[in-house]
Design a protein around this motif. Sequence first.
Motif, PDB file in Angstrom:
ATOM      1  N   GLY A  20      83.870  51.699  90.638  1.00 41.48           N
ATOM      2  CA  GLY A  20      83.492  50.775  91.624  1.00 41.48           C
ATOM      3  C   GLY A  20      82.289  49.775  91.404  1.00 41.48           C
ATOM      4  O   GLY A  20      81.853  49.770  90.073  1.00 41.48           O
ATOM      5  N   ALA A  21      82.475  48.893  92.072  1.00 41.35           N
ATOM      6  CA  ALA A  21      81.648  47.459  91.563  1.00 41.35           C
ATOM      7  C   ALA A  21      80.195  47.838  91.466  1.00 41.35           C
ATOM      8  O   ALA A  21      79.472  47.363  90.662  1.00 41.35           O
ATOM      9  N   ASP A  22      79.600  48.817  92.295  1.00 39.99           N
ATOM     10  CA  ASP A  22      78.203  49.379  92.104  1.00 39.99           C
ATOM     11  C   ASP A  22      78.000  49.820  90.563  1.00 39.99           C
ATOM     12  O   ASP A  22      77.005  49.664  90.228  1.00 39.99           O
ATOM     13  N   GLU A  23      78.893  50.827  90.296  1.00 39.95           N
ATOM     14  CA  GLU A  23      78.853  51.425  89.041  1.00 39.95           C
ATOM     15  C   GLU A  23      78.995  50.193  88.053  1.00 39.95           C
ATOM     16  O   GLU A  23      78.144  50.216  86.821  1.00 39.95           O
ATOM     17  N   LEU A  24      79.793  49.268  87.797  1.00 40.17           N
ATOM     18  CA  LEU A  24      79.637  48.313  87.004  1.00 40.17           C
ATOM     19  C   LEU A  24      78.394  47.261  86.948  1.00 40.17           C
ATOM     20  O   LEU A  24      77.977  46.807  86.041  1.00 40.17           O
ATOM     21  N   GLU A 102      88.746  37.778  88.193  1.00 34.89           N
ATOM     22  CA  GLU A 102      87.490  36.900  88.300  1.00 34.89           C
ATOM     23  C   GLU A 102      86.638  37.540  89.077  1.00 34.89           C
ATOM     24  O   GLU A 102      85.394  37.377  88.775  1.00 34.89           O
ATOM     25  N   SER A 103      86.906  38.140  90.272  1.00 37.46           N
ATOM     26  CA  SER A 103      86.074  38.903  91.069  1.00 37.46           C
ATOM     27  C   SER A 103      85.393  40.036  90.499  1.00 37.46           C
ATOM     28  O   SER A 103      84.247  40.360  90.572  1.00 37.46           O
ATOM     29  N   VAL A 104      86.276  40.839  89.777  1.00 36.96           N
ATOM     30  CA  VAL A 104      85.671  41.875  88.852  1.00 36.96           C
ATOM     31  C   VAL A 104      84.592  41.276  87.759  1.00 36.96           C
ATOM     32  O   VAL A 104      83.641  42.217  87.670  1.00 36.96           O
ATOM     33  N   VAL A 105      84.872  40.260  86.929  1.00 34.65           N
ATOM     34  CA  VAL A 105      83.842  39.831  86.137  1.00 34.65           C
ATOM     35  C   VAL A 105      82.748  39.230  86.815  1.00 34.65           C
ATOM     36  O   VAL A 105      81.750  39.338  86.266  1.00 34.65           O
ATOM     37  N   ALA A 106      82.800  38.553  87.943  1.00 34.17           N
ATOM     38  CA  ALA A 106      81.803  38.358  88.863  1.00 34.17           C
ATOM     39  C   ALA A 106      81.125  39.490  89.232  1.00 34.17           C
ATOM     40  O   ALA A 106      79.721  39.098  89.987  1.00 34.17           O
ATOM     41  N   GLY A 107      81.553  40.753  89.231  1.00 32.65           N
ATOM     42  CA  GLY A 107      80.758  41.617  89.777  1.00 32.65           C
ATOM     43  C   GLY A 107      80.869  42.039  91.434  1.00 32.65           C
ATOM     44  O   GLY A 107      80.320  42.623  92.135  1.00 32.65           O
ATOM     45  N   THR A 108      81.916  41.365  92.008  1.00 33.59           N
ATOM     46  CA  THR A 108      82.270  41.424  93.509  1.00 33.59           C
ATOM     47  C   THR A 108      83.446  42.305  93.973  1.00 33.59           C
ATOM     48  O   THR A 108      83.428  42.566  94.836  1.00 33.59           O
TER      49      THR A 108
END
Length: 452
Positions: A20-24, A102-108
């Motif tokens: 999940g983005a929150d864990e990242l 790109e969204s993953v790298v941006a944390g979204t």
Amino acid sequence: MQVTETSSEGLKRKLKVVVGADELGARFSAHLDKIKDQVQLKGFRKGKVPLAHIRKVFGRSVMNDVLQETIRETSSKAISDRKERPAMMPDIALADGASEIESVVAGTADLAYEMSFEVLPEVVLADFAGLKLERLVAEVEDAQLEEALADLAERNKVFASQAGREASEGDRVTIDFEGSIGGVPFERGAGENLQLVIGNSGFIPGFEDGIKGAKAGEARDVTATFPEAYPVAELAGKEAVFAVKIKDVEVPAKAEINEEFAKSLGMEGGLDELKGLVRAQLQRELDQASRMKLKRELLDALETAHDFELPPSLVAREFEAIWRQVMEGLAREGKTFADEGKTEEEARAEYQKIAERRVRLGLVVGEIGDKNKIEVTQDEMRRALMEHARRFPGQEKNVYEYFEKTPGAVQELRAPIFEDKVIDFVLEAAKPSERKVSRQELLDSLERVADA
């Protein structure tokens, strides 16, 4: 982290892992906290750069590190939680879309990836007591001992000067020499009181022929050519002239096998001690041959007694290693498969079977070792390393450094020790029968095993 099995076919597995983005985000913040005291930027004292500024300058780089670490940790945990043993490192496939990444790298966005791997099969070990094995036992025969002593005497010939003798094949000459190329002496091209047995190819081609017929006290010029493959590039392929002075010509005589001969070899106990040492060495060789034959028989029995699916990746890797050696060998000898009386297709099928045998036996031997807690000790590794280093006189330090810096090389030392310990364990349980045979019978049986 969520793990979903998307495919399971034989030993092949595919898992989808979602972080999940929150864990990242939590991992990203923890990573920033770790580095904030070490960051130094122009206009700020070390450790005093505001966290928001660090995030702005290093955010993308830090997130890339976090993603790599997250994939490594979560993929390992996913396999561990399933209590599976991968045959090789899993293949990791991220989402293909650039915008998703790109969204993953941006944390979204959540991190989602697919991992493909093969698991090691379950190996149910056979009852070793049921293996039918036979140990061939051969003892050193008197004729073999006499033959070995005669060979020892032949290799330790005595030489005696003979006045007026013309140097010929087998004679030992003592010479002084100085070599030159085009009239110019070359480095390390001179020597004094060199003893050379004619016919032993101890010098470059042509040199020994050039001193045949010479007598003690004679001087002559000998022309000889360095081989094209000579290791000193400046001399390779060059014709040299050697000014040679013959100081002595000695004729060979076979040493008599007696007390004096034994003591000349350092045997204080005389001929009995020499015979005892030679007999013990011959017995070790016979025992080694017996073990080699029994080991092959045992490995054949283990292969027959265990039938399970093999991980294709391990077989493919083993085949590639074997095939590479085969092709290099053919190229080195200038041969083709036709010279071996087979087609490439037939050769591939043959080596495929060998690869499968090696993988199967490797898994069986590993399972026996794991189940019975068979380990290679540090002392055993140290002795193996010392023995290996002794094969390279003067290069021992380089050998030790190589093994210190090359983890894979250490495994090359460990593997045969581990295998031998497993073999000993199985033999103890199998209790092979024994049959006394002659030396020739033992060697013939070993030859048949090698041809099988």
